[in-house]
Design a protein around this motif. Structure first.
Motif, PDB file in Angstrom:
ATOM      1  N   ARG A  84      35.200  40.180  36.088  1.00 24.48           N
ATOM      2  CA  ARG A  84      35.179  41.328  35.171  1.00 24.48           C
ATOM      3  C   ARG A  84      34.184  42.397  35.620  1.00 24.48           C
ATOM      4  O   ARG A  84      33.056  42.102  35.995  1.00 24.48           O
ATOM      5  CB  ARG A  84      34.808  40.855  33.770  1.00 24.48           C
ATOM      6  CG  ARG A  84      34.731  41.960  32.727  1.00 24.48           C
ATOM      7  CD  ARG A  84      34.406  41.431  31.342  1.00 24.48           C
ATOM      8  NE  ARG A  84      33.223  40.621  31.267  1.00 24.48           N
ATOM      9  CZ  ARG A  84      31.972  41.086  31.180  1.00 24.48           C
ATOM     10  NH1 ARG A  84      31.743  42.372  31.178  1.00 24.48           N
ATOM     11  NH2 ARG A  84      30.957  40.252  31.091  1.00 24.48           N
ATOM     12  N   GLU A  85      34.644  43.637  35.576  1.00 18.85           N
ATOM     13  CA  GLU A  85      33.813  44.822  35.802  1.00 18.85           C
ATOM     14  C   GLU A  85      33.035  44.781  37.119  1.00 18.85           C
ATOM     15  O   GLU A  85      31.827  44.961  37.159  1.00 18.85           O
ATOM     16  CB  GLU A  85      32.889  45.062  34.605  1.00 18.85           C
ATOM     17  CG  GLU A  85      33.664  45.407  33.358  1.00 18.85           C
ATOM     18  CD  GLU A  85      32.795  45.665  32.145  1.00 18.85           C
ATOM     19  OE1 GLU A  85      31.624  46.027  32.302  1.00 18.85           O
ATOM     20  OE2 GLU A  85      33.320  45.518  31.033  1.00 18.85           O
ATOM     21  N   ASN A  86      33.789  44.541  38.187  1.00 20.43           N
ATOM     22  CA  ASN A  86      33.271  44.635  39.555  1.00 20.43           C
ATOM     23  C   ASN A  86      33.941  45.874  40.157  1.00 20.43           C
ATOM     24  O   ASN A  86      35.060  45.789  40.666  1.00 20.43           O
ATOM     25  CB  ASN A  86      33.616  43.367  40.336  1.00 20.43           C
ATOM     26  CG  ASN A  86      33.028  42.131  39.676  1.00 20.43           C
ATOM     27  OD1 ASN A  86      31.838  41.891  39.739  1.00 20.43           O
ATOM     28  ND2 ASN A  86      33.882  41.347  39.008  1.00 20.43           N
ATOM     29  N   PRO A  87      33.315  47.050  40.084  1.00 14.71           N
ATOM     30  CA  PRO A  87      33.995  48.315  40.373  1.00 14.71           C
ATOM     31  C   PRO A  87      34.467  48.499  41.811  1.00 14.71           C
ATOM     32  O   PRO A  87      35.352  49.310  42.059  1.00 14.71           O
ATOM     33  CB  PRO A  87      32.956  49.377  40.004  1.00 14.71           C
ATOM     34  CG  PRO A  87      31.646  48.679  40.021  1.00 14.71           C
ATOM     35  CD  PRO A  87      31.927  47.253  39.649  1.00 14.71           C
ATOM     36  N   ALA A  88      33.928  47.742  42.781  1.00 15.04           N
ATOM     37  CA  ALA A  88      34.352  47.881  44.182  1.00 15.04           C
ATOM     38  C   ALA A  88      35.347  46.792  44.602  1.00 15.04           C
ATOM     39  O   ALA A  88      35.872  46.837  45.706  1.00 15.04           O
ATOM     40  CB  ALA A  88      33.129  47.840  45.102  1.00 15.04           C
ATOM     41  N   GLY A 103      41.562  26.196  32.631  1.00 12.03           N
ATOM     42  CA  GLY A 103      41.033  27.047  31.571  1.00 12.03           C
ATOM     43  C   GLY A 103      41.707  28.400  31.575  1.00 12.03           C
ATOM     44  O   GLY A 103      42.804  28.581  32.110  1.00 12.03           O
ATOM     45  N   ASP A 104      41.032  29.373  30.972  1.00 12.34           N
ATOM     46  CA  ASP A 104      41.513  30.753  30.952  1.00 12.34           C
ATOM     47  C   ASP A 104      41.124  31.456  32.248  1.00 12.34           C
ATOM     48  O   ASP A 104      40.099  31.139  32.851  1.00 12.34           O
ATOM     49  CB  ASP A 104      40.895  31.515  29.783  1.00 12.34           C
ATOM     50  CG  ASP A 104      41.311  30.958  28.423  1.00 12.34           C
ATOM     51  OD1 ASP A 104      42.385  30.341  28.330  1.00 12.34           O
ATOM     52  OD2 ASP A 104      40.553  31.157  27.456  1.00 12.34           O
ATOM     53  N   VAL A 105      41.925  32.426  32.638  1.00 16.33           N
ATOM     54  CA  VAL A 105      41.633  33.263  33.800  1.00 16.33           C
ATOM     55  C   VAL A 105      41.666  34.711  33.328  1.00 16.33           C
ATOM     56  O   VAL A 105      42.707  35.190  32.861  1.00 16.33           O
ATOM     57  CB  VAL A 105      42.652  33.040  34.939  1.00 16.33           C
ATOM     58  CG1 VAL A 105      42.378  33.994  36.094  1.00 16.33           C
ATOM     59  CG2 VAL A 105      42.628  31.590  35.402  1.00 16.33           C
ATOM     60  N   GLY A 106      40.541  35.391  33.440  1.00 11.47           N
ATOM     61  CA  GLY A 106      40.458  36.792  33.049  1.00 11.47           C
ATOM     62  C   GLY A 106      40.121  37.670  34.233  1.00 11.47           C
ATOM     63  O   GLY A 106      39.105  37.456  34.899  1.00 11.47           O
ATOM     64  N   ILE A 107      40.978  38.636  34.507  1.00 15.94           N
ATOM     65  CA  ILE A 107      40.752  39.614  35.567  1.00 15.94           C
ATOM     66  C   ILE A 107      40.760  40.963  34.859  1.00 15.94           C
ATOM     67  O   ILE A 107      41.820  41.468  34.491  1.00 15.94           O
ATOM     68  CB  ILE A 107      41.836  39.513  36.650  1.00 15.94           C
ATOM     69  CG1 ILE A 107      41.862  38.094  37.236  1.00 15.94           C
ATOM     70  CG2 ILE A 107      41.604  40.557  37.742  1.00 15.94           C
ATOM     71  CD1 ILE A 107      43.077  37.784  38.067  1.00 15.94           C
ATOM     72  N   MET A 108      39.566  41.508  34.619  1.00 16.12           N
ATOM     73  CA  MET A 108      39.451  42.622  33.680  1.00 16.12           C
ATOM     74  C   MET A 108      38.487  43.706  34.154  1.00 16.12           C
ATOM     75  O   MET A 108      37.394  43.399  34.636  1.00 16.12           O
ATOM     76  CB  MET A 108      38.923  42.099  32.342  1.00 16.12           C
ATOM     77  CG  MET A 108      39.709  40.982  31.747  1.00 16.12           C
ATOM     78  SD  MET A 108      38.841  40.340  30.302  1.00 16.12           S
ATOM     79  CE  MET A 108      39.911  39.003  29.865  1.00 16.12           C
ATOM     80  N   GLY A 109      38.902  44.938  34.006  1.00 23.09           N
ATOM     81  CA  GLY A 109      38.006  46.073  34.212  1.00 23.09           C
ATOM     82  C   GLY A 109      37.487  46.238  35.620  1.00 23.09           C
ATOM     83  O   GLY A 109      36.371  46.698  35.811  1.00 23.09           O
ATOM     84  N   ASN A 110      38.294  45.857  36.605  1.00 26.66           N
ATOM     85  CA  ASN A 110      37.916  46.007  38.014  1.00 26.66           C
ATOM     86  C   ASN A 110      38.604  47.265  38.547  1.00 26.66           C
ATOM     87  O   ASN A 110      39.772  47.233  38.923  1.00 26.66           O
ATOM     88  CB  ASN A 110      38.323  44.756  38.800  1.00 26.66           C
ATOM     89  CG  ASN A 110      37.670  43.506  38.241  1.00 26.66           C
ATOM     90  OD1 ASN A 110      36.464  43.333  38.343  1.00 26.66           O
ATOM     91  ND2 ASN A 110      38.460  42.647  37.616  1.00 26.66           N
ATOM     92  N   ALA A 111      37.886  48.380  38.552  1.00 29.73           N
ATOM     93  CA  ALA A 111      38.470  49.707  38.764  1.00 29.73           C
ATOM     94  C   ALA A 111      39.185  49.872  40.099  1.00 29.73           C
ATOM     95  O   ALA A 111      40.193  50.572  40.176  1.00 29.73           O
ATOM     96  CB  ALA A 111      37.387  50.774  38.627  1.00 29.73           C
ATOM     97  N   ALA A 112      38.704  49.240  41.172  1.00 29.47           N
ATOM     98  CA  ALA A 112      39.299  49.435  42.503  1.00 29.47           C
ATOM     99  C   ALA A 112      40.308  48.349  42.869  1.00 29.47           C
ATOM    100  O   ALA A 112      40.910  48.406  43.940  1.00 29.47           O
ATOM    101  CB  ALA A 112      38.195  49.477  43.560  1.00 29.47           C
ATOM    102  N   LEU A 113      40.520  47.382  42.006  1.00 34.32           N
ATOM    103  CA  LEU A 113      41.424  46.263  42.314  1.00 34.32           C
ATOM    104  C   LEU A 113      42.850  46.774  42.433  1.00 34.32           C
ATOM    105  O   LEU A 113      43.438  47.242  41.456  1.00 34.32           O
ATOM    106  CB  LEU A 113      41.329  45.192  41.226  1.00 34.32           C
ATOM    107  CG  LEU A 113      42.098  43.898  41.471  1.00 34.32           C
ATOM    108  CD1 LEU A 113      41.473  43.127  42.645  1.00 34.32           C
ATOM    109  CD2 LEU A 113      42.103  43.030  40.221  1.00 34.32           C
TER     110      LEU A 113
END
Length: 194
Positions: A84-88, A103-113
């Motif tokens: 989460r929230e790793n901008p690069a 478990g849960d997998v969240g891929i969130m708020g990664n602007a350059a992904l």
């Protein structure tokens, strides 16, 4: 040399640390691995032998991390995975040994992904898969092996045009797709039977 950590390993708010060199022999962590707010870190080199995390994998708010390179041996995460929230962060390369996550997998708020490449071996997610608020991702390529997920949430990914990459998904306990302004088709979900 350090091979096992019985509990958790947390690294955060160390703005000058550029690598995890010195941990090259670490094979397992019994608790969580949390890497948060590491401003000079570019990748996860140093964890090349890490194959098991008993708790959660948490990679959050790291300004320069571009990929998951360094976690190539990681095949087991006992808890949740949150990226989460790793901008690069551009892709998830380095996670190719993961084939099942319980478990849960969240891929969130990664602007350059731009891609989920790196999850190519992942077949099963026992909890929720949440792909939310990633402004640059255009499709779901990288999830081509995924067949079974507890629930699927794809919300507010501004550039997402297609669900291509979810073609082999056959089981999902629930699905929420909302606020993806560029999404023109649900092609990719036609294989879901349950």
């Amino acid at each position: 040399s350090l091979v096992t950590i019985g509990g958790y390993f947390n690294m955060h708010d160390s703005p000058s640390l550029t690598s995890f060199s010195g941990l090259e022999n670490l094979e397992s962590i019994g608790g969580n691995l949390e890497i948060n707010n590491m401003d000079a870190l570019i990748d996860l080199n140093g964890f090349e032998e890490l194959s098991s995390i008993g708790g959660d994998l948490l990679l959050t708010e790291n300004a320069l991390v571009e990929s998951m390179v360094g976690l190539e041996s990681l095949g087991h995460v006992g808890g949740n995975t949150l990226i989460r929230e790793n901008p690069a962060l551009q892709n998830l390369s380095g996670l190719l040994s993961m084939d099942s996550l319980y478990g849960d997998v969240g891929i969130m708020g990664n602007a350059a992904l731009t891609s989920l490449t790196g999850l190519d071996s992942l077949k099963y997610i026992g909890g929720a898969l949440e792909i939310n608020h990633n402004q640059s991702i255009t499709d779901c390529s990288g999830l081509a092996s995924l067949t079974d997920v507890g629930t699927l949430s794809i919300i507010e990914n501004d550039a997402l045009q297609s669900l291509t990459g979810l073609d082999h998904l056959s089981e999902a306990g629930g699905i929420c797709i909302a606020g993806n302004d560029a999404l023109t088709s649900l092609t990719g979900l036609e294989g879901i039977t349950y």
